[in-house]
Design a protein around this motif. Structure first.
Motif: not given
Length: 134
Positions: A24-38
């Motif tokens: 669940a942590l792997r899936a949850g954090y994987s969702e955020t890898l594309a985030f690019q915000h300052e």
């Protein structure tokens, strides 16, 4: 591999035997890898090392201290400093929510404040794991 200074976060060993939590942590954090915000601590990778850590996250290193420690050292804040932190956190949450990812664990320890006042929110991915594990 990327020639960057990073923050490495691992799961406590007591939780490592919970395969459902690790996945669940792997899936949850994987969702955020594309985030690019300052104002979001950028995630670079999630993974595991069976001998060392059942789960780890590699994130952008942010020089500074978390908001919990900043409050301990310097509260009360000047109004403008408090407003700037609140705006930065709001921008991070708005960015993530627009992409369907709630934070779900927004605590002062997940808000990093740099020496020049820059703010980064980390810990995205925990809510997704909580939803999956229940």
């Amino acid at each position: 591999q990327m020639n960057r200074i990073v923050a490495l976060k691992t799961l406590r060993p007591a939780w490592g035997g919970r395969a459902d939590l690790v996945e669940a942590l792997r899936a949850g954090y994987s969702e955020t890898l594309a985030f690019q915000h300052e104002t979001i601590a950028r995630g670079y990778d999630v993974g595991s090392d069976p001998e060392q850590a059942p789960f780890f996250v590699v994130e952008e290193f942010t020089r500074g201290i978390d908001l919990r420690e900043r409050i301990r050292r310097g509260a009360p804040f000047q109004l403008n400093a408090a407003v700037e932190i609140a705006i930065a956190v709001g921008e991070a949450l708005e960015y993530a929510h627009e992409r369907g990812v709630p934070h779900g664990d927004l605590i002062p320890a997940h808000i990093l404040v740099g020496p020049e006042g820059q703010v980064k929110v980390g810990g995205f991915g925990v809510a997704a794991a909580q939803r999956r594990v229940g």
